[in-house]
Design an enzyme around this catalytic site. Sequence first.
Site, PDB file in Angstrom:
ATOM      1  CE  LYS A 142      33.610-119.585 -56.541  1.00 32.49           C
ATOM      2  NZ  LYS A 142      33.270-118.277 -57.134  1.00 32.49           N
ATOM      3  CB  SER A 145      35.063-118.166 -60.548  1.00 24.26           C
ATOM      4  OG  SER A 145      34.394-117.485 -59.501  1.00 24.26           O
ATOM      5  CB  SER A 169      31.688-115.822 -60.097  1.00 20.32           C
ATOM      6  OG  SER A 169      32.792-115.566 -60.911  1.00 20.32           O
TER       7      SER A 169
HETATM    8  N1  GLN Z   1      34.896-113.389 -64.655  1.00 21.75           N
HETATM    9  C1  GLN Z   1      35.137-112.338 -63.725  1.00 21.75           C
HETATM   10  C2  GLN Z   1      36.591-112.303 -63.339  1.00 21.75           C
HETATM   11  O1  GLN Z   1      37.317-113.155 -63.755  1.00 21.75           O
HETATM   12  C3  GLN Z   1      34.259-112.474 -62.524  1.00 21.75           C
HETATM   13  C4  GLN Z   1      34.697-113.515 -61.575  1.00 21.75           C
HETATM   14  C5  GLN Z   1      33.903-113.540 -60.304  1.00 21.75           C
HETATM   15  O2  GLN Z   1      32.797-113.018 -60.245  1.00 21.75           O
HETATM   16  N2  GLN Z   1      34.476-114.147 -59.280  1.00 21.75           N
HETATM   17  O3  GLN Z   1      37.023-111.433 -62.646  1.00 21.75           O
END
Ligand code: GLN
Length: 490
Positions: A78, A153, A177
Amino acid sequence: MDIYKKSITELSELLNKKILSSVEMANYFIKRINSFDSKLNSFITVDEEHSKKQALYADSLIAKKQNTFLTGIPIAHKDLFSTKNILTTCGSKMLENYIPPFDATIVCKLNNAGMVTIGKTNMDEFAMGSSSESSYFGSVQNPWNIVKVPGGSSGGSASAVAARLTPVATGSDTGGSIRQPASFCGLTGLKPTYGSVSRYGMIAYASSLDQCGPIAKNAEDCALIFDEIKGYDHNDITSNHEVKQEKINLQISKDEVKKITIGIPKEYFSKDLDKNISDVIFQAVEIFKKLGFKFQEISLPQHNLTIPAYYIIASAEASSNLSRYDGIKFGHRCNNPKNLEDLYLRTRKEGFGREVKKRIMIGAYALSAGYYDEYYMRALKIRRLIRDNFISAFDKVDYIFAPTSPSTAFNIGEKTSNALEMYLSDIYTTPVNLAGLPAASIPVGFNDSLPVGMQIIGNYFSEEKILQIANIFQKETDWHLKIPKEFDNE
Ligand code: GLN
């Protein structure tokens, strides 16, 4: 030979039997990226030269029999993991040209094991999002249906593994995510216990929640990567000494299974959950029952407070973490600033996207004098209650099953104008981060031709058992072997 279908163990066998060299294997996957990724946008960077160098090194290790099980296996990271001399953007214009001078601990560990980095994957800007639409580099498509989001994400990592452009990838999970994109793409993702994997070199979003882990085709591959990246790191003060050093053993006996009771939280299977999704999950539960697991209904009463608490805490920490992008230390800098204030303002205005700016504002507000007690402190108290809910649940049951997401992959653009709806899609994943617990998402079936994921949540440091439970299910079913049609060819 259908190399793209193979698990890490099978690929390792090809390398060890010299049926394929690491260089050939890296080239094979890079060729797949070149032919398929224009449909998915799952990669931000593919550095062929770097991969070739690593693959040549892996081949030399194999020739000298100094290889590990992972030597020569391609992996994608990532794009929030710092990779020495390789562009690391975090999906943001702010870091569009950032080339780190060092490797994140997990990258370093996987490099030392001989893995070959074939690229950096697309993601929501600074990991803020549930759909991989907020990336400065454009949204990512879901290989199961390219009008759908892959989740977020870590959507680039999930999309790339689902299309078999890489055998495995890394992700990060602040509020879901790893698990939510794994579930949207029909994959297995592991979010380890907070502190069991070093966060050093992983670009920070919300430091008390962030944790990295693998996104893979199956539980076995997750175990192999987790074994390599776990463990204490003196560079990360929150990394934990309690992580088991021994390699994970995926075998579990029938007798052990019979002793395991799994909790089904009644609040999670209420009318808010799509009926089709709960049907698919309960079909999986039937399989687990046949295998000998016992089930019991439990309650996690503070469930409805999760989303507000999570978004206050995550945004508060983000506003503090992202203050470093000021146009001076590193990252984007605006042209010809008139003075220091102009430099700060324009740099941040130009460098950050909408979602990131929104979170910084929410966070700064929640932390400001006068509102601190009302928002941030209250959110911390809720966080404690949510953790306590889990602790009491684990007095009664050994593991908890939960949906990963209230829906399957949604359409690109469907939720971008409705932040609340987007945030609610994290309702089943964020409690696990607030409590710091480990959880995996595994594919358990399909609804309308889109994969459905289910979470296995365990007590602290129970990754081995979680993966055993996932693995025993994967020995009985073939959901994890399904490949999106368009990408199921050489
Ligand atoms: N969707 C969640 C957020 O926007 C989790 C994102 C993540 O786990 N990086 O905070």
